[in-house]
Design a protein around this motif. Structure first.
Motif: not given
Length: 524
Positions: A255-273
């Protein structure tokens, strides 16, 4: 953010509160919706969920935070909670905000239930009835978890509960008794038992914004964990997780390995998907600003000493799998060391004046926390099923870890014992960083943890729960349940210990509510 509504008593019209802190109206204003058809029930239940959060109260009261020094700033509420003082502000994140929000949500649930009854309890409204009952149980559970002492079957009939309201108020001034904690838990259980079987996911447009079937079972699992009914925890947790945890747990590296932006990590964490996310919740709250990657409110936070010695950066049994993925995303605010898991945004009502509301989006129920509820119940149940507990523990560790770095192998009972047996217990009063330890003295409320393998497994599970619930306030409830004594350091003075019987483990009711006649929590 503060709302300009004051509450002097429990009474709540479903959508508004109509009293001031010391001056009641002498007539009963009534803006509640008159329900005369089935289409009005579902929209009403949107307001049956609290729009305030208990996260900040739990987090600032717990051992996840420390005093980083007087050179940093802090909110008044933050400081009062850290000092275990009775909060005086009517902040959204404090006692007032939670009390007002939960009882407003309960009022909406009660109005929906009364509307369904007036319509003759038609079968096509069973899902809405189920949602309303579970929502009512949930708000009462939140209130009891914050404002009551931990549940202990030996003393619950002597401990104060919270007023359990099962109907909408018809008068402006209605006397309410808190009852006992035993009565509160019994009524929560009754609502869960009646409501959960009625919930149908097909009745929701977006199930994860409601108590869908899995989310309701996850709530039931956590409730029964606090209620010490281990077999019920296993039953409901299994219903929430499914038959194959590998398909439902959060895969952190993926989920997080390819992410770098704080906003992207947070959005991924709470994702409805994400399958791991069972319920997604919004709130008027500053918790995301206080605990998140912002250079404000840094005095009391998840500081370096705790981060390195007790939580994310400390060596633990999980390192056999390559270490925690969350350690790769700790933002550089060293006084907080936050993982960006709470989405925070500001709603401007006047952009020129920079006035508006602080909001958070969080995930109160996940597969990852629920599997740890089940692991704990496996250990403590009459069967003491350590094998099943270790399966859940290993699944949690595998999917939270940098598996590509070192796949390692599953933990065994010997591995757990070999790690925890030599560890010293952390003293209740910690004076220097070297005294900090992953091993805490357990003084459980109402049940026994046997020395040896059983205690070591519980120590590990509590540590994983601590990591899972960082920034969410869940650690506070585990500290209460296990009577763990701990201290808060203070800049310029000695640390203060919160003992296992300290009555401040039940946060004080809002002063307006006390003034209105509701019994206050006693103090030592």
């Amino acid at each position: 953010m503060k709302k300009n509504i004051l509450t002097a008593t429990l009474l709540a019209m479903p959508l508004m509160f109509f009293t001031a802190c010391s001056d009641f109206l002498d007539t009963a204003p009534d803006n509640r919706i008159e329900i005369n058809n089935t289409d009005q029930i579902t929209p009403l239940l949107v307001s049956a969920y609290p729009n305030k959060s208990a996260a900040l109260m739990g987090e600032m009261s717990s051992d996840n935070v420390m005093d980083n020094g007087a050179q940093f700033d802090a909110m008044l509420l933050q400081e009062q909670l850290y000092n275990w003082e009775d909060p005086t502000d009517t902040d959204d994140d404090g006692p007032y905000g939670l009390w007002e929000s939960c009882y407003a949500a309960i009022a909406s649930a009660n109005q929906a239930l009364e509307g369904i009854e007036m319509l003759g309890n038609p079968a096509n409204l069973n899902p809405q009835r189920g949602e309303a009952l579970v929502c009512r149980a949930y708000s009462h559970f939140l209130l009891s978890s914050i404002f009551c002492m931990p549940y202990n079957p030996n003393t619950a009939d002597q401990q104060l509960g919270i007023p359990y309201t099962k109907e909408t108020e018809k008068d402006v001034i209605v006397p309410h008794e808190r009852g006992t904690l035993a009565q509160t838990y019994k009524l929560i259980e009754e609502d869960i038992k009646e409501g959960l079987p009625l919930i149908t996911d097909a009745s929701y447009k977006v199930p994860k914004y409601h108590f869908n079937k899995k989310a309701a079972n996850a709530f039931a699992a956590r409730f029964y964990l606090y209620y010490q009914k281990w077999d019920k925890v296993i039953e409901h947790a299994t219903a929430a997780i499914g038959n194959n945890p590998a398909n439902t747990l959060r895969h952190w590296e993926e989920d997080f390995g390819s992410l770098s932006l704080v906003s992207d990590v947070a959005a991924q964490y709470i994702s409805e998907k994400k399958t791991a996310n069972l319920l997604i919740s919004t709130a008027y709250s500053s918790a995301g600003y206080v605990t998140g990657p912002y250079s404000i409110y840094q005095r009391f936070g998840h500081g370096q000493e705790i981060y390195n010695k007790e939580t994310i950066n400390v060596n633990g049994p999980w390192h056999a799998r390559g270490g925690l993925v969350m350690a790769d995303f700790i933002i550089s605010v060293k006084q907080k060391n936050p993982f960006p898991k709470i989405v925070t945004y500001f709603e401007y009502t006047d952009k020129a004046s920079q006035i508006g509301y602080r909001h958070t989006v969080s995930v109160p129920f996940t597969v990852d926390e629920t599997i740890l509820c089940r692991a704990e119940a496996y250990v403590l149940s009459s069967q003491h099923n350590y094998t099943k507990a270790l399966e859940d523990i290993n699944n949690w560790i595998v999917y939270h870890s940098n598996r590509s770095a070192d796949r390692g192998s599953d933990l065994t009972v010997d591995d757990v014992n070999n790690f925890y047996d030599p560890l010293p217990y952390e003293p209740a009063m910690v004076n220097i960083a070297t005294e900090r330890s992953l091993k805490k003295k357990l003084n459980p409320e109402g049940f026994t943890v046997n020395a040896g393998t059983e205690e070591n497994l519980i120590q590990l599970i509590l540590q994983l729960r601590r990591l899972e619930g960082l920034q969410e306030g869940l650690r506070w409830h585990d500290l209460k349940r296990y009577g763990i004594e701990f201290s808060h350091n203070h800049a310029g003075r000695s640390p203060e210990v919160l003992t296992k019987d300290d009555q401040r483990r039940a946060i004080q009711l809002p002063q307006d509510v006390i003034n209105a006649g509701i019994t206050a929590n006693p103090r030592n």
